[in-house]
Design a protein around this motif. Sequence first.
Motif, short mmCIF file in Angstrom:
data_model
loop_
_atom_site.label_atom_id
_atom_site.label_comp_id
_atom_site.label_asym_id
_atom_site.label_seq_id
_atom_site.Cartn_x
_atom_site.Cartn_y
_atom_site.Cartn_z
N GLY A 187 0.82 -1.20 0.00
CA GLY A 187 0.00 0.00 0.00
C GLY A 187 0.86 1.25 0.00
N VAL A 188 0.23 2.37 0.33
CA VAL A 188 0.89 3.68 0.30
C VAL A 188 1.31 4.08 1.71
N GLY A 199 -2.17 5.19 2.88
CA GLY A 199 -3.41 4.80 2.23
C GLY A 199 -4.23 3.93 3.16
N ARG A 203 -8.76 6.08 0.99
CA ARG A 203 -8.44 7.44 1.41
C ARG A 203 -6.95 7.61 1.57
N LEU A 204 -6.45 8.80 1.20
CA LEU A 204 -5.10 9.20 1.56
C LEU A 204 -5.21 9.96 2.86
N ASP A 234 -8.36 -0.13 -1.84
CA ASP A 234 -7.13 0.28 -1.16
C ASP A 234 -6.19 1.02 -2.11
N LEU A 235 -5.49 2.03 -1.60
CA LEU A 235 -4.48 2.72 -2.40
C LEU A 235 -3.25 1.83 -2.52
N ALA A 248 -2.26 9.12 -6.83
CA ALA A 248 -2.27 7.72 -6.41
C ALA A 248 -3.39 6.97 -7.11
N ALA A 250 -6.40 4.09 -6.54
CA ALA A 250 -7.25 3.25 -5.70
C ALA A 250 -7.52 1.98 -6.49
#
Length: 381
Positions: A187-188, A199, A203-204, A234-235, A248, A250
Amino acid sequence: MSLNVSAAVAVRRGVAVLLLAAILSACSSGSKRPEPAPLVPVTPLVPATRVWSTTIGPVDALMTPAVHGQQLFVANAGGSVIAIDGASGQPVWRVEVGAPLSAAVGSDGQLAAVVTRANELVLVQSSGELWRTRLPARVFTAPLVAGQRVFVLSADRSVTAFDARSGARLWTQAARGTDPLVLQQAGVLTAVGDTLLAGVSGRLVAFDPLNGRIRWEAPLATPRGVNEIERLVDLVRPVGRVGNQVCARAFQAAVGCVDTSRGTVQWTQPADGAVGVAADADRVYGAERNGRVIAWRRDSGERVWASDALLHRGVTAPLAAGRSIIVGDAQGFLHLLSRDNAAMLNRLSTDGSAIVSGPFLVGNTLVAVTRNGGVFGWRPE
């Protein structure tokens, strides 16, 4: 990038989650996969010379290298953490963690952090292991090492900070209102200035690294599917960053950009992809799950071009470098496409196994890592 952080107390949170492979291969069992697009001959309009190669042992799909200055930090699936000089390809140091890994390596150039499949966060440096500590949930995202802290995004979507010197847990921010399924995919987790970004579902989320307080949340996608798999948004890494703007993807839902100075979403566009994006001064670049490579305007999200030259070839996240957008594929090729119109500029070969995650730059050396553990460096001419 530096984060000056002081200690804070946190409550541990354990959540049972069901893991889902990012490629969702089980959902497509029984159906014939489309044939990869054939490769047409290419005239190398952007020549590149291979200057070195080395091997590190088989690499899991999650084992994305970390780059800091002229060094890259890589880990293999068996638990070896290796620092490599990006100019020569020579190993600088190697530490054995002694257990298979579930996430890639994160590093600030001196310290390197990994997570084992037994849920142990391990911090190492050139002289060996410094400490290890047990985590309450599995981890698939490389830890972030910054400001003498180690930050971890767990599979239950919680974020935890540790003191890099002692391994002490400083704080944990538990996720709220998330879906029961999570991706078994990186993920981020990154930083912009003094803000920690993660992430969390679609959502960030911006955290104060001092205490884990949430500063803002920017939704790039909202779960809308009729079942839990379709609701996954999920990011996924990597992100494209230009100044205070972070763009980014999603998973299977959207691509969008966020102004991190304000915490506001600037634009989103529907997109069906499973890998992250790259960005430059003008555009954002990404690859859809079917291999279509797309460029969007960075200021508005308007589509600029799309290329079907690499359909069904298992295309990785892109890299924006020089005149090119560079992607890897499942057959071990790197493809250099023109930023202007996606015309093919060159094709580079490795050992024939899939490129892991995507290519990256170490100084002026283009580097790719393959599933078989080959690490290759090219110098554009």
